[in-house]
Structure formats: structure tokens, C-alpha cells
Motif scaffolding. Structure first.
Motif, PDB file in Angstrom:
ATOM      1  N   ARG A  95       9.594 -32.320  16.240  1.00 37.65           N
ATOM      2  CA  ARG A  95       8.386 -31.795  15.606  1.00 37.65           C
ATOM      3  C   ARG A  95       7.341 -31.479  16.665  1.00 37.65           C
ATOM      4  NH1 ARG A  95      10.964 -34.941  12.588  1.00 37.65           N
ATOM      5  NH2 ARG A  95      11.213 -34.516  10.385  1.00 37.65           N
ATOM      6  N   GLN A  96       6.718 -30.330  16.521  1.00 35.51           N
ATOM      7  CA  GLN A  96       5.663 -29.916  17.438  1.00 35.51           C
ATOM      8  C   GLN A  96       4.503 -29.362  16.644  1.00 35.51           C
ATOM      9  OE1 GLN A  96       5.669 -30.548  20.593  1.00 35.51           O
ATOM     10  NE2 GLN A  96       7.777 -31.222  20.699  1.00 35.51           N
TER      11      GLN A  96
ATOM     12  N   VAL B 290       7.757 -32.018   7.456  1.00 37.13           N
ATOM     13  CA  VAL B 290       7.313 -31.231   8.603  1.00 37.13           C
ATOM     14  C   VAL B 290       6.043 -31.824   9.209  1.00 37.13           C
ATOM     15  CG1 VAL B 290       6.482 -28.967   9.373  1.00 37.13           C
ATOM     16  CG2 VAL B 290       8.359 -29.107   7.743  1.00 37.13           C
ATOM     17  N   LEU B 291       5.107 -32.212   8.369  1.00 33.78           N
ATOM     18  CA  LEU B 291       3.817 -32.690   8.850  1.00 33.78           C
ATOM     19  C   LEU B 291       3.876 -34.108   9.408  1.00 33.78           C
ATOM     20  CD1 LEU B 291       1.549 -31.291   6.021  1.00 33.78           C
ATOM     21  CD2 LEU B 291       1.837 -30.379   8.318  1.00 33.78           C
ATOM     22  N   ARG B 292       4.649 -34.983   8.786  1.00 32.44           N
ATOM     23  CA  ARG B 292       4.649 -36.390   9.185  1.00 32.44           C
ATOM     24  C   ARG B 292       5.968 -36.866   9.757  1.00 32.44           C
ATOM     25  NH1 ARG B 292       2.154 -37.556   3.668  1.00 32.44           N
ATOM     26  NH2 ARG B 292       0.004 -36.962   4.009  1.00 32.44           N
ATOM     27  N   GLY B 293       7.036 -36.193   9.472  1.00 35.47           N
ATOM     28  CA  GLY B 293       8.345 -36.621   9.951  1.00 35.47           C
ATOM     29  C   GLY B 293       8.967 -37.642   9.021  1.00 35.47           C
ATOM     30  N   ARG B 294      10.271 -37.742   9.098  1.00 44.08           N
ATOM     31  CA  ARG B 294      10.948 -38.722   8.249  1.00 44.08           C
ATOM     32  C   ARG B 294      12.108 -39.382   8.979  1.00 44.08           C
ATOM     33  NH1 ARG B 294      12.961 -34.316   4.026  1.00 44.08           N
ATOM     34  NH2 ARG B 294      14.233 -33.101   5.423  1.00 44.08           N
ATOM     35  N   GLY B 295      12.082 -39.379  10.295  1.00 41.37           N
ATOM     36  CA  GLY B 295      13.099 -40.089  11.053  1.00 41.37           C
ATOM     37  C   GLY B 295      14.468 -39.454  11.025  1.00 41.37           C
TER      38      GLY B 295
END
Length: 128
Positions: free
Chosen positions: A27-28, A17-22
Motif C-alpha cells: 500500500r502506498q 485500500v485505506l487501512r490494509g487488512r494484512g
């Protein structure tokens, strides 16, 4: 208390959630002077949204900058209660992380609720 199915518990879920994983999810992030809300919304074509078991999951981050252990846990309990009342307004299959900032420890529940409402509304409606 949040039901188990509504909780983010694994560190990898928080990182996603915080950094994303592709994974193609949107994400906002939106913040106020009391807290920052990170929202990971599903893709419009995601099968999780169509499934009946899809429900929003929420996690909390309260660092030592907020205060000692008693203050941090009190802040988490207050935020958990406020989020539980707002679960119905979150999109299905959304993952949310609420990060408390140091002024959150001194804020009233009404102030925390208003800040949470404002940040959630901005994060969920913001376009990528």
C-alpha cells in the motif's frame, strides 16, 4: 463513466485500500494540495495479476468539507472522467482510492489532472 469492473463499491474494499487488512499487498499513499491517492498494489507473485481478468479498480472519497452535494458530485464526475483516461497506465489488479481535498472544488480540470498524474506517479513508483 467507469465500467463496472473498474469500480470499487464495497465499503470493505475501501477499508482494505485505506487501512490494509494484512493480505501482504503493498500500500502506498501520495498527495498533493488538491487530492490524496491511495494505491494498493498486488504482490508480485499474486495469481490475480496473471489472470486475464485482472484490471485496476478505482473508488472516490469526497467529504462534506469539499462543499455541498452539488459541488461534491461535480468533483466526483470530474475526477472519474480524469481517472478513466488514465486507467491504461495503472498496474493490473491495483486498487486505487482518490480522496479529494477541499481545494479540489475550486480547481480547474487541468489542475486536477496534473495533481492526479503527480500523485499516481509517486504512489505507483514509490518503494515500500
Amino acid at each position: 463513466m467507469l465500467a463496472r469492473r473498474h469500480r470499487l463499491t464495497a465499503g470493505e474494499d475501501f477499508r482494505a485500500v485505506l487501512r490494509g487488512r494484512g493480505d501482504g499487498r503493498r500500500r502506498q499513499r501520495a498527495g498533493t494540495d488538491l487530492l490524496v491517492v491511495h494505491v494498493c498494489l498486488p504482490r508480485p507473485d499474486a495469481t490475480a495479476v496473471a489472470s486475464l481478468g485482472a484490471c485496476p479498480r478505482v473508488g472516490f472519497v469526497v467529504s462534506k468539507a469539499v462543499g455541498n452535494s452539488v459541488v461534491r458530485h461535480r468533483t466526483v464526475r470530474r475526477l472519474r472522467h480524469l481517472v478513466a483516461d488514465r486507467l491504461g497506465g495503472l498496474p493490473p489488479a491495483a486498487d486505487v482510492v482518490v480522496r479529494a481535498l477541499p481545494p479540489a472544488a475550486r480547481a480547474t480540470s487541468a489542475e486536477l489532472g496534473a495533481a492526479l498524474d503527480q500523485a499516481l506517479a509517486r504512489a505507483v513508483t514509490r518503494r515500500s
